[in-house]
Structure formats: structure tokens, C-alpha cells
Design an enzyme around this catalytic site. Structure first.
Site, mmCIF file in Angstrom:
data_model
loop_
_atom_site.group_PDB
_atom_site.id
_atom_site.type_symbol
_atom_site.label_atom_id
_atom_site.label_comp_id
_atom_site.label_asym_id
_atom_site.label_seq_id
_atom_site.Cartn_x
_atom_site.Cartn_y
_atom_site.Cartn_z
ATOM 1 N N THR A 97 -14.569 -52.118 16.692
ATOM 2 C CA THR A 97 -14.606 -52.375 15.254
ATOM 3 C C THR A 97 -14.994 -51.056 14.583
ATOM 4 O OG1 THR A 97 -16.914 -53.034 15.436
ATOM 5 C CG2 THR A 97 -15.278 -54.806 15.531
ATOM 6 N N HIS A 136 -18.134 -48.475 27.538
ATOM 7 C CA HIS A 136 -19.255 -47.581 27.241
ATOM 8 C C HIS A 136 -20.228 -47.605 28.428
ATOM 9 C CE1 HIS A 136 -22.058 -45.344 24.796
ATOM 10 N NE2 HIS A 136 -23.007 -46.152 25.224
ATOM 11 N N ASP A 196 -19.311 -48.160 18.874
ATOM 12 C CA ASP A 196 -19.981 -48.797 20.021
ATOM 13 C C ASP A 196 -20.714 -50.080 19.642
ATOM 14 O OD1 ASP A 196 -19.095 -46.782 21.721
ATOM 15 O OD2 ASP A 196 -20.885 -45.569 21.455
#
Ligand code: GRF
Length: 221
Positions: free
Chosen positions: A144, A112, A148
Site C-alpha cells: 500500500t 521484508h 512496509d
């Protein structure tokens, strides 16, 4: 030679992160090889990069799937067919569901372009500029179900300059992305990532002895 782990890389766009992984793999810098590149967009330039490197490509378009879960079931099928051990999201512009995550628990990574938990979601560089932070960077994390928000593996910091535009900041961050994504993959390959709750411990990691980040980066009298 060490055993190489099998990577499945998911893309939607230009694929510069994919390229950095392909290059690191070819140069023997990571004990990992990309065995399949999957795109949700047939026109993603990343597909060209994969083909050039002799890696199999698969396009799975969103249309034709009633739900995100159905789409992810198809993803799982392709990834399993290629015996993928680590799933690498590299500019994949879809939210993945528990269907994928449960098949590959702590075996899906994402990168990210911000220092999470700051600026999750789209347009992270623009949000960082608009907020006025003096540093930003990038984050490699396990995926997960919260977007993010998975356990953080590696981050790199870059300064935000006075005259930065979204584009110049994006470029500065990308350079670091291309450095830390292969590193994170290599740590995984070596079995050195241990997830403890939210924290990812890196086994046998030396602390640097002269680490310094300064702000402002220009001299102010
Ligand atoms: C990168 O900025 C990455 O952080 C984000 O999407 C972008 C992908 O760029 N997740 P590329 O396709 O790897 O060039």
C-alpha cells in the site's frame, strides 16, 4: 492443468527470492509463471537468473525520469504489456507510488526481512540485532502507499542467536523468505487471500495442533 497466473517480478539485486519463485514455478509447486522480470539496475544478478530461466527481462533505470510517478508509469506500461496479474517485489530498492498501486490494488506483494511492523525500512536485520530482539523473521505483505505497512499475508519466525552477525541472521531469514514467498503467491493464485481491513484472511486454513516457539533456544540452568 490449472490456469497459471502471470507474475511480473521487480528486482534490484541478487535475486535469490526470484530464484525461489522460478524454481517453484518450474517444479509445478505454484500455479504461477514469471512472465517478466524488471530491474532498475542493469547489473542486478537477478537478471542473469531470469535469462537462465528463459524469462524476458527489462531494465528501467531511474535516470531519465523526472519523478517517481513518471518512473512508475513506465513500470505500469511494461507490466500491462505482459498482462501481469500479480506484481512481486523481490528486493526492489525503490519506493513505489500510487501510480503503480492504483493500477494493481492488492495485487502487489513485497517481502521484508523482519517481523513487521517491527523494523521497517532498510537494514532490518541490523536493526533487529541492535535492538536485541530474541526472534525475528520475515513478512510477505500487500503493498500500500505506506512503506512496509500493508496487510500481512504470511510471516515466518527465526531465532536470533547470541553469536549472530548481520550476515548469519540475514541467511537464516532468507531461508524462510524462500519458503514463504512462493506459498503466498500460491495462496493468491488459488484465490484464498481475502483482505478485511488490515487483516488478510486465508480461506480454508487449518490451524496446527502442536505449535510451539520457545525462548531461550539454549538451555539455561
Ligand atoms: C531480501 O532480504 C528481501 O527480504 C528484501 O530484499 C532482499 C532481497 O534479496 N526485500 P534477493 O535479491 O531476493 O536475494
Amino acid at each position: 492443468m490449472k490456469e497459471r497466473i502471470r507474475l511480473g517480478v521487480l528486482v534490484s539485486g541478487s535475486g535469490t527470492n526470484l530464484q525461489s519463485i522460478l524454481d517453484a514455478s518450474r517444479a509445478g509447486k505454484i500455479d504461477a509463471e514469471v512472465v517478466v522480470v524488471i530491474s532498475n539496475r542493469p547489473d542486478a544478478y537477478a537478471l542473469e537468473r531470469a535469462k537462465r530461466a528463459g524469462v524476458e527481462t527489462v531494465v528501467i533505470e531511474s535516470k531519465g525520469f523526472a519523478t517517481r510517478e513518471d518512473y512508475d508509469r513506465e513500470l505500469v506500461k511494461v507490466l500491462k504489456k505482459h498482462n501481469v496479474q500479480l506484481v512481486v517485489l523481490a528486493g526492489f530498492m525503490r519506493i513505489v507510488t500510487s501510480v503503480l498501486i492504483q493500477e494493481f490494488p492488492m495485487r502487489i506483494m513485497n517481502i521484508h526481512p523482519a517481523l513487521l511492523p517491527s523494523f521497517p525500512g532498510l537494514h532490518a536485520q541490523r536493526k533487529a540485532l541492535e535492538y536485541g530482539v530474541k526472534f525475528s523473521g520475515c513478512t510477505v505483505h500487500f503493498v500500500t502507499e505506506d512503506v512496509d505497512a500493508g496487510p500481512i499475508i504470511i510471516q515466518a519466525v527465526v531465532p536470533v542467536y547470541e553469536n549472530d552477525t548481520e550476515e548469519t541472521l540475514r541467511e537464516r531469514i532468507l531461508e524462510q523468505e524462500h519458503r514463504i514467498y512462493p506459498q503466498a503467491i500460491q495462496l493468491f493464485s488459488e484465490g484464498r487471500l481475502k483482505v478485511e481491513g488490515r487483516r488478510v484472511r486465508i480461506i480454508n486454513c487449518d490451524e496446527p495442533d502442536n505449535f510451539k516457539i520457545e525462548n531461550p533456544v539454549v538451555k539455561v540452568v
